[in-house]
Motif scaffolding. Sequence first.
Motif, short mmCIF file in Angstrom:
data_model
loop_
_atom_site.label_atom_id
_atom_site.label_comp_id
_atom_site.label_asym_id
_atom_site.label_seq_id
_atom_site.Cartn_x
_atom_site.Cartn_y
_atom_site.Cartn_z
N UNK A 163 12.94 0.18 11.84
CA UNK A 163 13.69 -0.47 11.00
C UNK A 163 14.22 0.16 9.63
N UNK A 164 14.08 1.16 9.60
CA UNK A 164 14.68 2.11 8.44
C UNK A 164 13.99 1.70 7.09
N UNK A 165 12.74 1.97 7.21
CA UNK A 165 11.96 1.59 6.06
C UNK A 165 11.06 2.87 5.57
N UNK A 166 10.80 2.99 4.32
CA UNK A 166 9.97 3.93 3.86
C UNK A 166 8.56 3.62 3.94
N UNK A 167 7.90 4.32 4.70
CA UNK A 167 6.47 4.09 4.97
C UNK A 167 5.50 4.85 4.27
N UNK A 168 4.56 4.25 3.68
CA UNK A 168 3.23 4.84 2.87
C UNK A 168 2.22 4.50 3.68
N UNK A 169 1.24 5.42 3.80
CA UNK A 169 0.07 5.24 4.49
C UNK A 169 -1.16 5.62 3.94
N UNK A 170 -2.47 5.08 4.21
CA UNK A 170 -3.63 5.79 3.75
C UNK A 170 -4.53 6.01 4.93
N UNK A 171 -5.18 6.99 4.97
CA UNK A 171 -6.21 7.36 5.91
C UNK A 171 -7.41 8.29 5.39
N UNK A 172 -8.50 8.55 6.03
CA UNK A 172 -9.80 9.00 5.42
C UNK A 172 -9.77 10.39 5.79
N UNK A 173 -9.01 11.08 6.76
CA UNK A 173 -9.13 12.49 6.99
C UNK A 173 -7.59 13.13 7.15
#
Length: 333
Positions: A163-173
Motif C-alpha cells: 500500500x505504498x507505506x514506508x516501513x520501519x522494523x526492529x529485530x534482534x539479529x
Amino acid sequence: MKAVVITSPGSPKVLQVQEVDEPQLQDGEVLIKIEATAINMVDTFQRKGLNRLRIGASPYLGLECSGTIEAVGTNVSRWKIGDQVCALLSGGGYAEKVTVPSVQLLPVPPNISLKDAAFFPKAAYTVWSTVFMISKLSPGQSFLVHGGSTGIGTFAIQIAKYYGIKVFTTAVSEEELAFCKDIGADVCINCKTEDFVVRVNEETQGKGVDVILDSIGEGYYKPNLESLNVSGRLFLSVGGKFLMFGYIGDTRPKTNLVTLLTKHVTIQLIDLHGKSIENKGEIVREVEKNVWPAIDCGKVKPVVYKSFPLSEASEAHSLMESSKHMGKILLFP
C-alpha cells in the motif's frame, strides 16, 4: 478425533495428543477438516494457565487454521462441502476438526497451498483491523512494526509495502534484519545494538512515525511514545508478550501524560478474539476485499519457518518460546 490437550498448566511437555469428541455443528457454522494450524504466542500463555478460556470457546488451543469444509450448518449460504478455506478461530485449531462461524471464513487464495494458508488469518485480521481500519494508515505515511521477523511482523511489512507505506522494523539479529529487508522493510533496526528511537527520528527528520504495531512489549512503551509523530497511533498486542497492560518481567508502564497531550497520541490494545462474531465478520469482509488481492498477485506471501505434526506440539511450543524462528510455525494433523 485427535486433539492436543493441556494435561495441566505448565511447560511444553504438558501438551499431549488424545482422543476427544468431535465438535458439534451449530446453526451458522461449518465443520472444517483441518489441514494446518499456526502457533501464536498467546497459545503458550494459555498452556501455562495465564490466559482464561472464553465462554463458549473450544477447550483446545489454536486460533487459526486452514482446511476443507466437511459439513455445513443451517443458514450458511456461501460455503459448501469440499470448499478449501482458512479461518480465524476462538480455539480448537490443534485438532483434526473444528467448527467455526461461517462469517469467519475466507477462501484459500489460488496460488497458495492449503497448508500454507494457515499463515494468514490471525495476522491478516489483526493487522488490517487495527493498522488500516482503525488508524487509517495510508500511502505516504510511515509505520514501525516491532519484531519484523515474527509471523505478524512478516505479514505487516508486506501488506504495508503493497500500500505504498514506508516501513520501519526492529529485530534482534542481522539475519532477521536481512530477511525483513528482503520482504520489503525500508529501515531495519537492530534493537540489540541500536536505539530505535534515535534511528527513527534520524530517518524522519525528528517527526517520528505515524503508526507503531508492537507485539513485543517488554521495555518498549516509553520509547514507542518518543518515536511517534503528532497524532501518532500505538497498537499494543494482548496476544504478544503483553498480559493486558503489564509487561512480562516488568512493572506496569508509566504513562507520560504530557507526551500524550502534546502529541495527541492514541494508544489501543489489540484483542481481536474478544470481538463479537458480527464484528469479526465485518473484518473478514474487509480483509478479503483489501488483502486477498495482494496475495493473489504475489505481493504478500506466507512465511512458514517449520511445520510439526500434532504429536510434536511440545517441540513446536519450545521453538516458539525460543524466538529462534522467522515467520510462523505450523502444526498439522
